[in-house]
Design a protein around this motif. Structure first.
Motif, short mmCIF file in Angstrom:
data_model
loop_
_atom_site.label_atom_id
_atom_site.label_comp_id
_atom_site.label_asym_id
_atom_site.label_seq_id
_atom_site.Cartn_x
_atom_site.Cartn_y
_atom_site.Cartn_z
N THR A 13 65.91 24.10 -66.12
CA THR A 13 65.25 23.58 -67.10
C THR A 13 64.76 22.03 -66.83
N GLY A 14 63.94 21.58 -67.74
CA GLY A 14 63.66 20.13 -67.62
C GLY A 14 62.97 19.74 -66.38
N SER A 15 62.24 20.79 -65.73
CA SER A 15 61.47 20.37 -64.52
C SER A 15 60.10 19.89 -65.01
N SER A 16 59.30 20.11 -63.83
CA SER A 16 57.77 19.69 -64.40
C SER A 16 57.01 20.15 -63.01
N GLY A 17 55.79 20.39 -63.37
CA GLY A 17 54.71 20.91 -62.40
C GLY A 17 54.70 22.31 -62.24
N LEU A 18 55.28 23.00 -62.88
CA LEU A 18 55.49 24.64 -62.41
C LEU A 18 54.40 25.14 -63.32
N THR A 19 54.01 26.50 -62.84
CA THR A 19 52.83 27.01 -63.24
C THR A 19 53.21 28.36 -64.21
N ALA A 20 52.93 28.38 -65.53
CA ALA A 20 53.34 29.57 -66.18
C ALA A 20 53.03 30.87 -65.65
N GLY A 79 62.63 34.50 -59.14
CA GLY A 79 62.62 34.21 -60.53
C GLY A 79 61.16 34.01 -60.95
N THR A 80 60.80 33.57 -62.13
CA THR A 80 59.48 33.31 -62.65
C THR A 80 59.75 32.01 -63.69
N SER A 81 58.51 31.72 -63.87
CA SER A 81 58.24 30.56 -64.74
C SER A 81 57.64 30.78 -66.11
N PRO A 82 58.15 30.98 -67.12
CA PRO A 82 57.31 31.03 -68.34
C PRO A 82 56.70 30.09 -69.08
N ASP A 83 56.86 28.89 -68.20
CA ASP A 83 55.78 27.53 -68.66
C ASP A 83 56.08 26.77 -67.65
N THR A 84 55.63 25.47 -67.86
CA THR A 84 55.48 24.35 -66.60
C THR A 84 56.62 23.79 -66.64
N SER A 85 57.80 24.11 -67.28
CA SER A 85 58.87 23.27 -67.01
C SER A 85 60.19 24.11 -66.84
N SER A 86 60.24 25.24 -66.77
CA SER A 86 61.34 26.01 -66.62
C SER A 86 61.37 27.30 -65.68
N ALA A 87 62.16 27.73 -65.23
CA ALA A 87 62.12 29.02 -64.30
C ALA A 87 63.48 29.94 -64.61
N TYR A 88 63.52 31.36 -64.53
CA TYR A 88 64.54 32.17 -64.77
C TYR A 88 64.74 33.14 -63.63
N ARG A 135 54.07 32.01 -62.90
CA ARG A 135 54.11 32.21 -61.26
C ARG A 135 55.49 32.52 -61.14
N SER A 136 55.71 33.41 -59.89
CA SER A 136 56.97 33.58 -59.30
C SER A 136 57.51 32.70 -58.39
N GLY A 137 58.68 32.69 -58.10
CA GLY A 137 59.21 31.91 -56.91
C GLY A 137 60.48 32.54 -56.59
N TYR A 138 61.42 31.73 -56.02
CA TYR A 138 62.88 31.98 -55.68
C TYR A 138 63.73 30.82 -55.67
N PHE A 139 65.15 31.06 -56.21
CA PHE A 139 66.10 30.06 -56.26
C PHE A 139 66.78 29.86 -55.10
N ALA A 140 66.98 28.58 -54.52
CA ALA A 140 67.89 28.50 -53.49
C ALA A 140 68.38 27.05 -53.15
N TRP A 141 69.28 26.86 -52.33
CA TRP A 141 70.01 25.34 -52.24
C TRP A 141 69.44 24.91 -50.81
N PRO A 142 68.88 23.86 -50.71
CA PRO A 142 68.15 23.31 -49.44
C PRO A 142 69.29 22.96 -48.48
N SER A 143 70.79 22.65 -49.20
CA SER A 143 71.63 22.47 -48.40
C SER A 143 73.04 23.43 -48.55
#
Length: 473
Positions: free
Chosen positions: A446-453, A388-397, A455-463
């Protein structure tokens, strides 16, 4: 005296001519012996010269004391001569036109060493009686046939074409084939140009495949179509279980889906299943387990439902027998197939009036058919689900191309709790999923914080976790 015919031996001397004459007379009687009668106990009053008789029981007069003996009359002597019979002597009794043999104690009719003839009337048949004794069977009446009745040969009416078989045919062109335990079963005629062939161990009408195994016409459907593809029931062998339903777990809502495409009708009831062949055998609850066949697969007309097991079935609420046909269905309308109160496996719903054998589709194809209605992604701890990617500092898609086009883009999407976005720091927030199109899934945080517009990443469940996309009817 000789031992066989009791002829007087001759010695030298003129008087021997009398013995010789007596022996000749006896030979004359005993060689090719022809007895006039064997049932007289009193000698005839005026016997013919050389007349030969078997003396009957309790004789009188000149025959007294000679029961069973051979008695012959010589006019030149003017008296009866008697010969005591020896075992094995054979004579012909002229008035009966039959041979009699002396067995050492009595005279009995001789049949040439074979069996006695018990027949008395034209049309009689000889059958084996007790211990194989020849026994007379009188001829039957017009139209009767010879058959086994209650373990015995008897004349009886012909039934069902002979052999006692009941005729299961109802329509011109029907065939009789052996069903379970050889029971005569109706096989309706096939479509034009079909041939009779063995499919999955059973006789059925199918298109000649030229060795390639493709069927061009079954139940009126044409083209290079496999028998398996005629089945409108998806997951008919109950092999696909994307939701991970545990056998015999009670449902918590009405029409709750369990194994793919199959829902338990009544809340609080369950579906039990166990492995059978390439799939499972289920036990349908009293309230039923059902599948809704999508209307865009219904061409209209008559359809046939078949299955293996003890359950009862309905089509759109109307009872139907195993291998039975529906009334004419409306083209384009959904059809509900329900099984209740018993076991089910190898369920098949197909167009036409012939129940063809169940053919399992390849697992990958069956799964893809199921995924038109439900897709489940299940991952373990820390396993990346999507880039996924972050379009802003509070969300990722993230956007995921689905394995097949789903029935509707209005499908319900359930995202298990705990899904994070890693960039690489774990970011939490409000998780959601929705279909952008019937084949494209969007996952959002959504409603997150600390993201960098940007920037890419990935979705996962820690458990570990899952996403379920439900487009069931």
């Amino acid at each position: 005296m000789t031992t066989k015919l009791a002829l007087t031996d001759l010695a030298n001397g003129q008087a021997n001519y009398l013995n010789a004459n007596a022996s000749f007379a006896q030979l004359n009687q005993l060689v090719q012996a022809a007895v006039l009668d064997k049932d007289l106990a009193t000698p005839p009053g005026s016997p013919a010269d050389e007349a030969l008789y078997i003396v009957a029981a309790s004789p009188t007069g000149a025959w007294s004391g000679h029961a069973k003996d051979l008695a012959y009359w010589l006019s030149s002597v003017g008296t009866w001569t008697f010969v005591t019979p020896r075992e094995g002597m054979l004579v012909h009794v002229n008035d009966e036109d039959a041979f009699y043999k002396y067995d050492g104690s009595a005279w009995a009719i001789f049949t040439g060493g074979g069996m006695a003839n018990p027949m008395t009337t034209a049309g009689d048949v000889i059958v084996g009686g007790s211990s194989g004794t020849p026994q007379r069977l009188a001829k039957g009446t017009d139209g009767q046939v010879l058959k086994v009745v209650s373990g015995a040969i008897a004349w009886a009416a012909e039934s069902g074409g002979g052999g006692g078989m009941t005729n299961p045919m109802t329509t011109e062109g029907d065939l009789i084939v052996g069903g379970a335990s050889g029971t005569p079963t109706r096989l309706a005629k096939g479509a034009d140009n079909q041939i009779l062939k063995v499919v999955s161990g059973a006789l059925t009408w199918a298109a000649e495949s030229g060795g390639g195994g493709a069927v061009s016409s079954v139940n009126g459907q044409t083209g290079a179509v496999l028998l398996a593809e005629q089945n409108l029931l998806i997951n008919g062998n109950f092999a696909i279980n994307q939701r991970g339903y545990v056998s015999a777990t009670n449902t918590t809502a009405a029409n709750q889906y369990t194994l793919d495409r199959w829902r338990v009708v009544t809340s609080g009831q369950n579906l039990a299943f166990s492995a059978s062949g390439l799939g499972n055998q289920i036990t349908a609850p009293a309230g039923g387990v059902e599948q809704v066949v999508e209307g865009n697969n219904i061409q209209g007309g008559v359809y046939t439902l078949s299955w293996t097991g003890t359950a009862t079935a309905t089509v759109n609420g109307t009872s139907i027998s195993n291998g039975g046909q529906t009334s004419s269905l409306t083209a384009g309308s959904n059809v509900t197939i329900r099984f209740s109160g018993g076991t089910v496996s190898l369920a098949k719903f197909e167009k036409g009036s012939v129940a063809t054998p169940f053919e399992a589709r390849p697992y990958s194809l069956e799964l893809q058919l199921c995924q038109r209605y439900c897709v489940v992604y299940t991952l373990g701890s820390g396993q990346g689900f999507a880039i996924g990617t972050s379009p802003d500092t509070s969300s990722a898609y993230s956007w995921i191309l689905l394995p097949t086009t789903m029935r509707t883009s209005s499908a319900a999407v359930t995202v298990a709790s705990g899904l994070n976005f890693y960039d690489p720091t774990a970011r939490s927030g409000t998780r959601a999923g929705q279909l952008q199109t019937p084949f494209l899934l969007q996952i959002s945080l959504t409603g997150s914080s600390g993201l960098t517009a940007g920037r890419s990443g990935y979705f996962a469940w820690p458990s570990g976790g899952a996403i379920t996309i439900d487009a069931e009817i």
